[in-house]
Enzyme design. Sequence first.
Site, PDB file in Angstrom:
ATOM      1  N   SER A 128       0.824  -1.206   0.000  1.00  0.00           N
ATOM      2  CA  SER A 128       0.000   0.000   0.000  1.00  0.00           C
ATOM      3  C   SER A 128       0.866   1.268   0.000  1.00  0.00           C
ATOM      4  O   SER A 128       0.469   2.298  -0.536  1.00  0.00           O
ATOM      5  CB  SER A 128      -0.929  -0.001   1.218  1.00  0.00           C
ATOM      6  OG  SER A 128      -1.865  -1.056   1.122  1.00  0.00           O
ATOM      7  N   THR A 179       0.101  -9.414 -10.881  1.00  0.00           N
ATOM      8  CA  THR A 179      -0.894 -10.064 -11.721  1.00  0.00           C
ATOM      9  C   THR A 179      -0.347 -10.204 -13.132  1.00  0.00           C
ATOM     10  O   THR A 179       0.164  -9.247 -13.711  1.00  0.00           O
ATOM     11  CB  THR A 179      -2.195  -9.240 -11.743  1.00  0.00           C
ATOM     12  OG1 THR A 179      -2.710  -9.138 -10.422  1.00  0.00           O
ATOM     13  CG2 THR A 179      -3.241  -9.898 -12.637  1.00  0.00           C
ATOM     14  N   GLU A 196      -6.744   2.852 -12.709  1.00  0.00           N
ATOM     15  CA  GLU A 196      -6.864   1.432 -12.378  1.00  0.00           C
ATOM     16  C   GLU A 196      -8.023   1.176 -11.419  1.00  0.00           C
ATOM     17  O   GLU A 196      -8.839   0.270 -11.640  1.00  0.00           O
ATOM     18  CB  GLU A 196      -5.555   0.943 -11.747  1.00  0.00           C
ATOM     19  CG  GLU A 196      -5.610  -0.467 -11.188  1.00  0.00           C
ATOM     20  CD  GLU A 196      -4.362  -0.833 -10.397  1.00  0.00           C
ATOM     21  OE1 GLU A 196      -4.380  -1.880  -9.728  1.00  0.00           O
ATOM     22  OE2 GLU A 196      -3.363  -0.064 -10.434  1.00  0.00           O
TER      23      GLU A 196
END
Length: 384
Positions: free
Chosen positions: A132, A158, A242
């Site tokens: 984060s 990912t 995003e």
Amino acid sequence: MEFAPTDEELHLRDAVRRFARREIAPVADRMDREDYFPRDVFRHLGDEGYLGITIPPQWGGLGLSYRAQAIVLEEIARVSPALALSVGAHSNLFADNVARNGSDRQREEFLPPAGRGETIGALALTEPGAGSDAVSLRTRAVRNGEAYVLDGAKQFITNGPVADTLVLYAKTAPDLGSRGISAFLVRRGLPGFSVAKSLDKMGMRGSPTGELAFQGARVPLADRLGEENDGVRIMMSGLNIERAVLAAIPVGILAECLDRSVAYAREREQFGQKIGRFELIQEKLANLYTDLEASRLLLYRALEAVASDDRSRRASAAALTFASEASTRGALEAIQIHGGYGYMRDLPLERLARDAKLLEIGAGTSEIRRLIIAEELLGPGFGS
């Protein structure tokens, strides 16, 4: 703000829905059970133009809006949130990033094959010590002649294990803190770049996630994305977009849970009547519908905000926070409505519940997103 879909958007939604039911649904269960990435289906998505929604036509895309991109992700997510996540990482986090920030040479080289699905893209930001807290990167990029030498590691990436090209962030001037970050385009097969590990996840299985390692990997100067030390601007605008676009995935999960629950409540009988006549079931259906409509409205508001100002943070943070938490809650309620059947793996509901949870963690956790919203509401310098 226009909430009603245009004729073009309705046509796109119908086309993607047919594609998803025809080509993605047959492999969705295998993806989850075997952690299988369907490369052939991904390529077919490219054949249909669904991987290059926002890529300008001169570089092989459709040149459509973020709302169109969200429609594609929502319809794929109804069938497979995992594949929607991989498509989002490829088409938004990688391709749209290159389209917005790349040079003409970089766009010409990287975007056409990405739009066709011939290559798979990813974003390499998160690190073991920088999740984060995205600007606390330890990966270094040291200028050496006409190249940068990369050393470091990336985690929870990912598409990482299957990606052909990455947008990667690294520190080029550590003494400048967040103002010393640069972005790079990194190719698979680059000496010194390896996939350290493929990760085994609770949900979103079939969307490959990995740890990446860089040891003396030389990235050509021509593959720097944007100016040196301009990475934080690229990073933050990308994160806002995003969050807005990926909010379509929990919207898709909610839509599928609602449709399945309404159909089941109309058909299932207990105590001599359809369970849809029971007020507690009606309450669950009403809550599902309300969460879906609220999530979609927040999604569209966020998409409008980032289209006009890619630094607008609170709209995208609110959309993903609300929709992700609503989708986790909604998937569990759909399981409850279906009773024992909902708990079985014969239905996709338990898979949707596991998939939904990731969306409260990725792209900045729900906690971080709430801090972003509060900071914008209170204004700069509050409490300092």
